[in-house]
Motif scaffolding. Structure first.
Motif, PDB file in Angstrom:
ATOM      1  N   HIS A 162       0.736  -1.253  -0.178  1.00 25.52           N
ATOM      2  CA  HIS A 162       0.526  -0.160   0.059  1.00 25.52           C
ATOM      3  C   HIS A 162       1.110   1.618  -0.223  1.00 25.52           C
ATOM      4  O   HIS A 162       1.651   1.496   1.026  1.00 25.52           O
ATOM      5  N   LEU A 163       1.088   2.600  -0.682  1.00 23.09           N
ATOM      6  CA  LEU A 163       1.559   3.291  -1.441  1.00 23.09           C
ATOM      7  C   LEU A 163       1.132   4.408  -0.891  1.00 23.09           C
ATOM      8  O   LEU A 163       2.118   5.480  -0.520  1.00 23.09           O
ATOM      9  N   GLY A 164      -0.237   4.825  -0.084  1.00 20.97           N
ATOM     10  CA  GLY A 164      -0.139   6.064   0.322  1.00 20.97           C
ATOM     11  C   GLY A 164      -0.826   6.221   2.090  1.00 20.97           C
ATOM     12  O   GLY A 164      -0.154   5.277   2.331  1.00 20.97           O
ATOM     13  N   CYS A 165      -1.269   7.673   2.460  1.00 19.83           N
ATOM     14  CA  CYS A 165      -1.491   7.643   2.988  1.00 19.83           C
ATOM     15  C   CYS A 165      -2.522   8.726   3.348  1.00 19.83           C
ATOM     16  O   CYS A 165      -3.219   8.736   2.154  1.00 19.83           O
ATOM     17  N   GLY A 166      -2.963   9.292   4.504  1.00 20.01           N
ATOM     18  CA  GLY A 166      -4.018   9.895   4.979  1.00 20.01           C
ATOM     19  C   GLY A 166      -4.492  11.210   4.545  1.00 20.01           C
ATOM     20  O   GLY A 166      -4.546  11.406   3.480  1.00 20.01           O
ATOM     21  N   THR A 167      -2.768  11.364   4.326  1.00 23.41           N
ATOM     22  CA  THR A 167      -2.433  12.714   3.824  1.00 23.41           C
ATOM     23  C   THR A 167      -2.728  13.210   2.270  1.00 23.41           C
ATOM     24  O   THR A 167      -3.202  13.653   1.175  1.00 23.41           O
ATOM     25  N   THR A 168      -1.920  12.454   1.138  1.00 24.39           N
ATOM     26  CA  THR A 168      -2.648  11.786  -0.036  1.00 24.39           C
ATOM     27  C   THR A 168      -3.761  11.309  -0.610  1.00 24.39           C
ATOM     28  O   THR A 168      -4.426  11.475  -1.298  1.00 24.39           O
ATOM     29  N   LEU A 169      -4.519  10.639   0.446  1.00 22.64           N
ATOM     30  CA  LEU A 169      -5.773  10.340   0.462  1.00 22.64           C
ATOM     31  C   LEU A 169      -6.901  11.268   0.491  1.00 22.64           C
ATOM     32  O   LEU A 169      -7.045  12.186  -1.147  1.00 22.64           O
ATOM     33  N   LEU A 170      -5.737  12.820   1.321  1.00 25.29           N
ATOM     34  CA  LEU A 170      -6.628  14.061   1.074  1.00 25.29           C
ATOM     35  C   LEU A 170      -6.428  14.642  -0.505  1.00 25.29           C
ATOM     36  O   LEU A 170      -6.920  15.970  -0.996  1.00 25.29           O
ATOM     37  N   ASP A 190      10.106   5.793  -5.314  1.00 25.34           N
ATOM     38  CA  ASP A 190      10.971   5.271  -5.351  1.00 25.34           C
ATOM     39  C   ASP A 190      11.721   3.672  -4.687  1.00 25.34           C
ATOM     40  O   ASP A 190      12.262   3.092  -5.612  1.00 25.34           O
ATOM     41  N   ALA A 191      11.230   4.670  -3.477  1.00 24.26           N
ATOM     42  CA  ALA A 191      12.136   3.319  -2.303  1.00 24.26           C
ATOM     43  C   ALA A 191      11.279   1.768  -2.563  1.00 24.26           C
ATOM     44  O   ALA A 191      11.942   0.868  -2.785  1.00 24.26           O
ATOM     45  N   TYR A 192       9.902   1.938  -2.796  1.00 22.00           N
ATOM     46  CA  TYR A 192       8.555   1.025  -3.113  1.00 22.00           C
ATOM     47  C   TYR A 192       9.281   0.166  -4.505  1.00 22.00           C
ATOM     48  O   TYR A 192       9.074  -0.526  -4.899  1.00 22.00           O
ATOM     49  N   ILE A 253       2.949  -5.472   3.488  1.00 24.54           N
ATOM     50  CA  ILE A 253       4.113  -4.137   3.329  1.00 24.54           C
ATOM     51  C   ILE A 253       3.652  -2.518   3.131  1.00 24.54           C
ATOM     52  O   ILE A 253       2.971  -2.911   2.304  1.00 24.54           O
ATOM     53  N   SER A 254       3.807  -2.600   3.850  1.00 22.03           N
ATOM     54  CA  SER A 254       3.581  -0.827   4.237  1.00 22.03           C
ATOM     55  C   SER A 254       4.051  -0.343   4.994  1.00 22.03           C
ATOM     56  O   SER A 254       4.417  -0.921   6.312  1.00 22.03           O
ATOM     57  N   HIS A 255       3.487   1.288   5.075  1.00 22.60           N
ATOM     58  CA  HIS A 255       4.466   2.549   6.103  1.00 22.60           C
ATOM     59  C   HIS A 255       2.824   2.382   7.211  1.00 22.60           C
ATOM     60  O   HIS A 255       2.118   1.768   6.502  1.00 22.60           O
ATOM     61  N   ASP A 256       2.586   3.541   7.910  1.00 20.47           N
ATOM     62  CA  ASP A 256       1.931   3.580   8.587  1.00 20.47           C
ATOM     63  C   ASP A 256       1.021   4.114   7.819  1.00 20.47           C
ATOM     64  O   ASP A 256       1.011   5.667   7.250  1.00 20.47           O
ATOM     65  N   CYS A 257      -0.275   3.153   7.799  1.00 24.05           N
ATOM     66  CA  CYS A 257      -1.462   3.806   7.248  1.00 24.05           C
ATOM     67  C   CYS A 257      -3.294   3.292   8.039  1.00 24.05           C
ATOM     68  O   CYS A 257      -2.545   2.443   8.642  1.00 24.05           O
ATOM     69  N   ALA A 263      -5.051  -4.534   7.589  1.00 21.85           N
ATOM     70  CA  ALA A 263      -4.281  -5.884   7.464  1.00 21.85           C
ATOM     71  C   ALA A 263      -4.111  -6.719   8.731  1.00 21.85           C
ATOM     72  O   ALA A 263      -4.182  -8.138   8.766  1.00 21.85           O
ATOM     73  N   ALA A 264      -4.274  -5.611   9.725  1.00 16.56           N
ATOM     74  CA  ALA A 264      -3.641  -6.782  11.001  1.00 16.56           C
ATOM     75  C   ALA A 264      -4.653  -7.017  11.403  1.00 16.56           C
ATOM     76  O   ALA A 264      -5.222  -8.027  12.813  1.00 16.56           O
ATOM     77  N   ALA A 265      -6.714  -7.213  10.943  1.00 13.88           N
ATOM     78  CA  ALA A 265      -7.646  -7.680  11.775  1.00 13.88           C
ATOM     79  C   ALA A 265      -7.345  -8.857  10.704  1.00 13.88           C
ATOM     80  O   ALA A 265      -8.299  -9.849  10.775  1.00 13.88           O
ATOM     81  N   ALA A 266      -6.903  -9.179   9.929  1.00 14.33           N
ATOM     82  CA  ALA A 266      -6.319 -10.664   8.824  1.00 14.33           C
ATOM     83  C   ALA A 266      -5.005 -11.913   9.632  1.00 14.33           C
ATOM     84  O   ALA A 266      -4.495 -10.989  10.604  1.00 14.33           O
ATOM     85  N   GLN A 267      -4.871 -12.570   9.602  1.00 14.63           N
ATOM     86  CA  GLN A 267      -3.793 -13.364  10.093  1.00 14.63           C
ATOM     87  C   GLN A 267      -2.610 -13.342   8.796  1.00 14.63           C
ATOM     88  O   GLN A 267      -1.501 -13.931   9.286  1.00 14.63           O
ATOM     89  N   VAL A 268      -2.731 -12.311   7.832  1.00 16.32           N
ATOM     90  CA  VAL A 268      -1.845 -12.178   7.228  1.00 16.32           C
ATOM     91  C   VAL A 268      -0.350 -11.510   7.812  1.00 16.32           C
ATOM     92  O   VAL A 268      -0.400 -10.559   8.314  1.00 16.32           O
ATOM     93  N   PRO A 269       0.601 -12.315   7.348  1.00 16.20           N
ATOM     94  CA  PRO A 269       1.947 -12.030   7.886  1.00 16.20           C
ATOM     95  C   PRO A 269       2.268 -10.485   7.184  1.00 16.20           C
ATOM     96  O   PRO A 269       1.750  -9.790   6.325  1.00 16.20           O
ATOM     97  N   MET A 270       2.495  -9.252   8.637  1.00 19.63           N
ATOM     98  CA  MET A 270       3.104  -7.520   7.570  1.00 19.63           C
ATOM     99  C   MET A 270       4.351  -7.477   8.303  1.00 19.63           C
ATOM    100  O   MET A 270       5.035  -7.816   9.433  1.00 19.63           O
ATOM    101  N   LEU A 271       4.825  -5.942   7.702  1.00 17.56           N
ATOM    102  CA  LEU A 271       6.003  -6.148   7.660  1.00 17.56           C
ATOM    103  C   LEU A 271       5.684  -4.232   7.307  1.00 17.56           C
ATOM    104  O   LEU A 271       5.831  -4.102   6.394  1.00 17.56           O
ATOM    105  N   GLY A 272       5.990  -3.567   8.610  1.00 20.01           N
ATOM    106  CA  GLY A 272       5.247  -2.271   8.717  1.00 20.01           C
ATOM    107  C   GLY A 272       6.861  -1.159   8.403  1.00 20.01           C
ATOM    108  O   GLY A 272       7.564  -2.222   9.190  1.00 20.01           O
ATOM    109  N   LEU A 273       6.894  -0.655   7.895  1.00 22.11           N
ATOM    110  CA  LEU A 273       7.963   0.397   8.260  1.00 22.11           C
ATOM    111  C   LEU A 273       7.859   1.243   8.269  1.00 22.11           C
ATOM    112  O   LEU A 273       7.217   2.830   8.474  1.00 22.11           O
TER     113      LEU A 273
END
Length: 321
Positions: A162-170, A190-192, A253-257, A263-273
């Motif tokens: 997931h690439l966006g966040c609350g600010t890009t959403l708005l 670019d990092a993604y 995989i995503s930053h804080d958003c 994703a945390a509501a499911a069982q999927v492994p997660m990697l947070g940045l």
């Protein structure tokens, strides 16, 4: 005895997800009560759709409307103080959840608030169990996965990014290109892209699924152009779609958003940045071994190669030299 309860939430998808364990906890101990929820906009309200703990979901940011609604309830609980800034609700039955600890997750503090409130109402000590400590987000009955439109094979490794966040959403691309360096949560596109290329090289049969809102579609287009065979779902998903997508994904995989918490509501492994934002307050909930963070002083300090190595470990693959 409380027979009817109105809960005021917020306009933030992530903050509303933090509310879901508390709402289910209230339903558990008030099985016959009418429990209704107010969300301040339609997008954040999606968090509560199809939730069996909720009788009625209201979507409004009108103080007049909320005041009128509240007349029909025995009690009103506000789960977000920022919502009260936008909605200065004034009623003697109102109680505001106190979120004042920086080293305890927001969702856990809401549960503690409801524990105290219920103990007072029921005049007995209410306990919080480990089963209470998980998010509650639901797909629609009979909902078809968006991945069914693509040639995703059962053996494919599906990684949702997931690439966006609350600010890009708005604010969309205007913010992203003008002020993205000011945002403490964002990892650069670019990092993604570099990470996506590394994942394709390292994992045969990987399918990268890119999500975001329509305001973030410009990010997804840039990604899929640079990383062919990626699946672009930006602007095409509801919260229920995302919840179902997590069930098919092998890694998120995503930053804080907000979607990080879906994703945390499911069982999927997660990697947070995570950069300087407080991972104890808004990180993965509850903590599990397959939910890992890479945390640095700034997001720019996180390198795609180290994200790749951690992703491989979460997928049960050997790290690369």
């Amino acid at each position: 005895m409380v027979n009817s309860l109105l809960i005021l939430t917020s306009s933030s998808t992530g903050n509303n997800i933090f509310c879901t364990p508390a709402i289910r906890f209230l339903r558990k101990h008030l099985p016959q009560a009418r429990i209704d929820v107010v969300a301040l906009n339609a997008l954040s309200a999606q968090v509560f759709e199809h939730n069996p703990a909720i009788n009625k979901l209201w979507v409004t940011s009108s103080l007049r409307r909320v005041n009128k609604l509240a007349q029909d309830y025995d009690a009103v609980l506000a789960f977000n103080k920022n919502a009260l800034k936008k909605l200065p609700f004034n009623d003697p039955r109102l109680q505001l959840a106190t979120i004042d600890k920086t080293d305890v997750h927001y969702a856990e503090q809401l549960l503690g608030f409801c524990q105290q409130w219920l103990s007072q109402q029921l005049q007995r000590q209410i306990e919080i169990t480990d089963e209470d400590r998980c998010y509650a987000i639901y797909s629609a009955p009979g909902q078809v996965s968006l991945l069914s439109r693509f040639e995703v094979q059962p053996a494919d490794t599906v990684i949702n990014i997931h690439l966006g966040c609350g600010t890009t959403l708005l604010h969309g691309w205007k913010f992203f290109y003008a002020r993205r360096a000011d945002d403490k949560k964002l990892w650069s596109i670019d990092a993604y892209i570099e990470l996506g290329q590394l994942l394709v090289q390292a994992i045969p049969g990987v399918r990268l699924v890119i999500t975001g809102t329509s305001n973030e579609a410009f990010l997804a287009k840039k990604f899929v152009k640079a990383v062919p065979n990626s699946i672009n779902l930006a602007g095409k998903t509801t919260v229920a779609d995302l919840r179902q997508l997590m069930e098919r994904s092998n890694l998120f995989i995503s930053h804080d958003c907000g979607v990080f918490h879906v994703a945390a509501a499911a069982q999927v492994p997660m990697l947070g940045l995570f950069g300087p934002t407080n991972h104890l307050l808004t990180g993965p909930y509850p903590q599990r071994a397959n939910r890992q963070l890479i945390k640095k002083d700034s997001m720019a300090d996180i390198r795609p190669q180290e994200v790749l190595q951690q992703a491989l470990l979460l997928l049960g693959r050997p790290a690369q030299a």
